[in-house]
Design a protein around this motif. Structure first.
Motif, PDB file in Angstrom:
ATOM      1  N   GLU A 140       1.001  -5.470  44.938  1.00 48.16           N
ATOM      2  CA  GLU A 140       2.336  -4.880  44.880  1.00 48.16           C
ATOM      3  C   GLU A 140       3.322  -5.846  44.229  1.00 48.16           C
ATOM      4  N   VAL A 141       4.216  -5.296  43.424  1.00 50.30           N
ATOM      5  CA  VAL A 141       5.263  -6.069  42.762  1.00 50.30           C
ATOM      6  C   VAL A 141       6.606  -5.450  43.110  1.00 50.30           C
ATOM      7  N   VAL A 142       7.558  -6.268  43.534  1.00 50.98           N
ATOM      8  CA  VAL A 142       8.905  -5.784  43.833  1.00 50.98           C
ATOM      9  C   VAL A 142       9.858  -6.294  42.755  1.00 50.98           C
ATOM     10  N   VAL A 143      10.594  -5.361  42.154  1.00 48.13           N
ATOM     11  CA  VAL A 143      11.509  -5.697  41.063  1.00 48.13           C
ATOM     12  C   VAL A 143      12.944  -5.411  41.505  1.00 48.13           C
ATOM     13  N   ASP A 144      13.815  -6.381  41.289  1.00 45.79           N
ATOM     14  CA  ASP A 144      15.251  -6.197  41.531  1.00 45.79           C
ATOM     15  C   ASP A 144      15.851  -5.682  40.226  1.00 45.79           C
ATOM     16  N   LEU A 145      16.159  -4.371  40.175  1.00 44.97           N
ATOM     17  CA  LEU A 145      16.615  -3.733  38.942  1.00 44.97           C
ATOM     18  C   LEU A 145      18.094  -4.004  38.685  1.00 44.97           C
ATOM     19  N   THR A 146      18.442  -4.108  37.408  1.00 47.16           N
ATOM     20  CA  THR A 146      19.845  -4.140  37.014  1.00 47.16           C
ATOM     21  C   THR A 146      20.371  -2.699  37.029  1.00 47.16           C
ATOM     22  N   PRO A 147      21.690  -2.484  37.082  1.00 42.46           N
ATOM     23  CA  PRO A 147      22.225  -1.115  37.015  1.00 42.46           C
ATOM     24  C   PRO A 147      21.740  -0.375  35.770  1.00 42.46           C
ATOM     25  N   GLU A 148      21.686  -1.086  34.628  1.00 35.89           N
ATOM     26  CA  GLU A 148      21.201  -0.466  33.401  1.00 35.89           C
ATOM     27  C   GLU A 148      19.719  -0.106  33.526  1.00 35.89           C
ATOM     28  N   GLY A 149      18.960  -1.005  34.132  1.00 32.64           N
ATOM     29  CA  GLY A 149      17.532  -0.743  34.317  1.00 32.64           C
ATOM     30  C   GLY A 149      17.273   0.434  35.220  1.00 32.64           C
ATOM     31  N   GLN A 150      18.108   0.587  36.259  1.00 34.64           N
ATOM     32  CA  GLN A 150      17.970   1.708  37.177  1.00 34.64           C
ATOM     33  C   GLN A 150      18.190   3.039  36.450  1.00 34.64           C
ATOM     34  N   LYS A 151      19.208   3.083  35.595  1.00 31.31           N
ATOM     35  CA  LYS A 151      19.505   4.318  34.865  1.00 31.31           C
ATOM     36  C   LYS A 151      18.380   4.661  33.899  1.00 31.31           C
ATOM     37  N   ILE A 152      17.882   3.664  33.182  1.00 26.35           N
ATOM     38  CA  ILE A 152      16.854   3.914  32.172  1.00 26.35           C
ATOM     39  C   ILE A 152      15.558   4.404  32.817  1.00 26.35           C
ATOM     40  N   LEU A 153      15.151   3.772  33.933  1.00 24.55           N
ATOM     41  CA  LEU A 153      13.900   4.179  34.575  1.00 24.55           C
ATOM     42  C   LEU A 153      14.005   5.573  35.177  1.00 24.55           C
ATOM     43  N   GLU A 154      15.190   5.924  35.665  1.00 23.62           N
ATOM     44  CA  GLU A 154      15.379   7.274  36.205  1.00 23.62           C
ATOM     45  C   GLU A 154      15.290   8.316  35.095  1.00 23.62           C
ATOM     46  N   ALA A 155      15.747   7.948  33.868  1.00 24.64           N
ATOM     47  CA  ALA A 155      15.759   8.904  32.756  1.00 24.64           C
ATOM     48  C   ALA A 155      14.430   8.942  32.011  1.00 24.64           C
ATOM     49  N   SER A 156      13.617   7.889  32.148  1.00 28.71           N
ATOM     50  CA  SER A 156      12.355   7.817  31.413  1.00 28.71           C
ATOM     51  C   SER A 156      11.294   8.689  32.053  1.00 28.71           C
ATOM     52  N   GLU A 157      10.315   9.092  31.271  1.00 27.77           N
ATOM     53  CA  GLU A 157       9.221   9.932  31.750  1.00 27.77           C
ATOM     54  C   GLU A 157       8.037   9.048  32.143  1.00 27.77           C
ATOM     55  N   LEU A 158       8.141   8.459  33.328  1.00 29.71           N
ATOM     56  CA  LEU A 158       7.078   7.589  33.817  1.00 29.71           C
ATOM     57  C   LEU A 158       6.020   8.434  34.521  1.00 29.71           C
ATOM     58  N   HIS A 159       5.012   8.845  33.795  1.00 29.67           N
ATOM     59  CA  HIS A 159       3.933   9.627  34.384  1.00 29.67           C
ATOM     60  C   HIS A 159       2.842   8.675  34.869  1.00 29.67           C
ATOM     61  N   LEU A 160       2.903   8.331  36.157  1.00 29.17           N
ATOM     62  CA  LEU A 160       1.931   7.399  36.723  1.00 29.17           C
ATOM     63  C   LEU A 160       0.584   8.091  36.949  1.00 29.17           C
ATOM     64  N   PRO A 161      -0.529   7.332  36.841  1.00 30.85           N
ATOM     65  CA  PRO A 161      -0.582   5.887  36.649  1.00 30.85           C
ATOM     66  C   PRO A 161      -0.392   5.481  35.196  1.00 30.85           C
ATOM     67  N   LEU A 162       0.122   4.255  35.022  1.00 29.81           N
ATOM     68  CA  LEU A 162       0.237   3.642  33.697  1.00 29.81           C
ATOM     69  C   LEU A 162      -0.808   2.535  33.591  1.00 29.81           C
ATOM     70  N   SER A 163      -1.641   2.600  32.578  1.00 34.05           N
ATOM     71  CA  SER A 163      -2.690   1.593  32.392  1.00 34.05           C
ATOM     72  C   SER A 163      -2.159   0.396  31.608  1.00 34.05           C
ATOM     73  N   ILE A 164      -2.781  -0.747  31.836  1.00 37.59           N
ATOM     74  CA  ILE A 164      -2.401  -1.918  31.060  1.00 37.59           C
ATOM     75  C   ILE A 164      -2.853  -1.694  29.619  1.00 37.59           C
ATOM     76  N   HIS A 165      -1.933  -1.862  28.674  1.00 41.21           N
ATOM     77  CA  HIS A 165      -2.239  -1.587  27.259  1.00 41.21           C
ATOM     78  C   HIS A 165      -2.644  -2.863  26.527  1.00 41.21           C
ATOM     79  N   TRP A 166      -1.947  -3.942  26.829  1.00 44.03           N
ATOM     80  CA  TRP A 166      -2.325  -5.244  26.283  1.00 44.03           C
ATOM     81  C   TRP A 166      -1.785  -6.319  27.210  1.00 44.03           C
TER      82      TRP A 166
END
Length: 509
Positions: free
Chosen positions: A56-82
């Motif tokens: 598990e990883v815990v990230v302290d998001l910035t206000p900008e980061g919070q907005k972007i992640l809420e708007a992004s289409e994060l369809h989990l799971p996400l695989s490691i690409h590189w």
């Protein structure tokens, strides 16, 4: 209808539903963690927990980061690409921003929004592993969405095949009054409640569904042995860790000394608690007395909230692979189901496995094959131990014979006279056999006993084939005799020869 979060998954149930209705197969002795509405304060803290296959990883998001992640289409799971020594990227997913096409300076632990080919439709979550300058196709402001504040050791463990499997807000541990553990099956569930039912542990050297290293094989085997009943018994709960002492006193090789990050699992190698299992809920430096054996990849809140004497349901990847004590047909069946080839020329259906090489789970899975040694069933003596009457002495007996490690143990046959058969295991220095469950009037035929420390022959094991009202199974007075169980296969005793190694198998009720 009300909405719950059960082990990271959303679940809708009717109002008034009880805990047992959503967990019909839950072991009644295992506690679950309950996080009531309001205990999570992600909207104010900006904390995000990402569950990955390596921890598990815990990230302290910035206000900008919070907005972007809420708007992004994060369809989990996400695989490691590189991944390289500087960063690891998960994706792709679709986002919307303008890449700056310039390099930026990043610090270890930064979570960065980048993209491939300067195409935001192929965006990535990029974790910086070290301080470096790079062009990740990020926005003009650098694209730093937040910083990893817990689980930084996980960043270095990611490898091919790892994935981000789930995301959830972070528990505000300042408000633990609304978080607790329970075993009550009739607890009524509330809207917005989060329930965590198990700990998931990934063994050190196992990643992406395959063995990546066997450097910790022996100490990992100790962890798998401790958790083979899928239980973690909280013998001690401290501010930095919880501890399971059921296998304390076991010699363990110290193989991997690393910082004990939040969620790390270790086995103690030295001292009075050698063999005990630890799960850390705060970061601590490495210790020469601890070998890192795994990482909690789900349910760390359960470890944080657990109280002493509680049991926690545990799932370990990979499960222990041990064929010792099994009939040959069953051993072949289990090996086949795990994709492991059995290299042996054992014939017959009445053979019991008494040796396996490689002996550890990680080495067996890595090799893809094992060599087995078996003996005919008539050479294996079944016994039953009485833990209720003599818990301490029974555990000592298992330790002396190897029954604490496998379903089949070994004990040297000494000699016999009249109706007495004696066995002489090697008793290590420091092992004290105090009087426990001594007989009063008589001992029955088949009773298994060990001489306690009140006599010079302490540690001698014996059994009688007839009743006796004067002396115990080791021919010592009753007060010097600890009764530990009975021998089931009395008919096999006359076949024993002096100084031979006798195989014994514990039959459990």
């Amino acid at each position: 209808m009300i909405t719950l979060l059960l082990d990271g998954n959303r679940l809708e149930v009717e109002e008034g539903t009880r805990l047992k209705e959503i967990l019909p197969e839950r072991a009644p002795d295992c506690s679950v963690a309950i996080i009531l509405p309001g205990a999570r304060e992600s909207a104010t803290t900006g904390g995000l927990r990402l569950n990955t296959t390596a921890g598990e990883v815990v990230v302290d998001l910035t206000p900008e980061g919070q907005k972007i992640l809420e708007a992004s289409e994060l369809h989990l799971p996400l695989s490691i690409h590189w991944q390289d020594r500087y960063a690891a990227a998960f994706g792709p997913f679709s986002s919307s921003f303008s890449p700056a096409r310039t390099a930026a300076l990043y610090e270890r632990g930064d979570l960065i929004l980048g993209c491939g080919g300067y195409d935001p439709k192929r965006s990535y979550l990029i974790f910086a592993r070290s301080r470096h300058t790079s062009d990740f196709g990020a926005p003009a402001w650098g694209g730093v969405l937040g910083r990893v504040v817990s689980g930084r050791g996980v960043l270095d463990r990611w490898n091919t095949g790892d994935m981000v499997t789930a995301q959830s807000p972070v528990l505000n541990w300042a408000d633990t009054s609304r978080s607790f553990t329970t075993t009550d099956p009739d607890m009524i569930l509330e809207d917005g409640m989060e329930i965590i039912t198990y700990l998931q542990i990934t063994s050190h050297g196992f990643s992406g569904g395959r063995i990546t290293s066997v450097t910790a094989a022996q100490s990992v085997e100790q962890m798998l042995l401790s958790l083979q009943d899928n239980r973690f018994f909280v013998g001690r709960s401290a501010s930095t860790h919880i501890r399971d002492d059921r296998n304390a006193g076991t010699e363990v090789v110290c193989q991997v000394q690393q910082p004990r990050r939040e969620g790390a699992v270790t086995v103690r190698c030295h001292g009075r608690s050698a063999g005990s299992l630890y799960i850390y809920i705060q970061d601590l430096p490495a210790s020469p007395s601890h070998s890192v054996t795994g990482q909690v990849t789900h349910g760390l809140e359960l470890a944080r909230l657990a109280k002493e004497q509680e049991r926690i349901h545990v799932r370990v990847n990979p499960p222990r692979f041990d064929l010792v004590g099994l009939p040959i047909d069953k051993a072949r069946e289990i090996a086949s189901s795990r994709g492991i080839r059995v290299d042996c020329d054992l014939e017959g259906h009445d053979l019991i496995i008494v040796d396996q090489y490689p002996a550890t789970t990680l080495e067996s899975l890595s090799a893809g094959s094992v060599q087995l040694k078996g003996v005919p069933l008539e050479q294996v003596i079944d016994i039953a131990l009485d833990d209720n009457a003599a818990p301490v002495t029974c555990e000592i007996f298992r330790f002396l014979t190897g029954l604490h490690l496998h379903d089949v143990g070994r004990i040297p046959f000494f000699f016999n006279f009249e109706d007495v058969f004696l066995f002489k295991p090697k008793v290590p220095r420091g092992v004290n056999i105090i009087p426990e469950n001594t007989p009063v009037d008589h001992v029955s035929s088949g009773t298994l006993a060990i001489t306690n420390d009140s006599r010079k022959g302490s540690g001698m094991v014996g059994v009688r084939t007839s009743d006796n009202s004067e002396f115990g199974p080791t021919s010592e007075p009753f007060e010097s005799t600890n009764i530990i169980g009975k021998v089931i296969d009395l008919n096999k005793l006359p076949l024993l020869r002096e100084n031979e190694i006798v195989y014994i198998r514990e039959v459990k009720p």
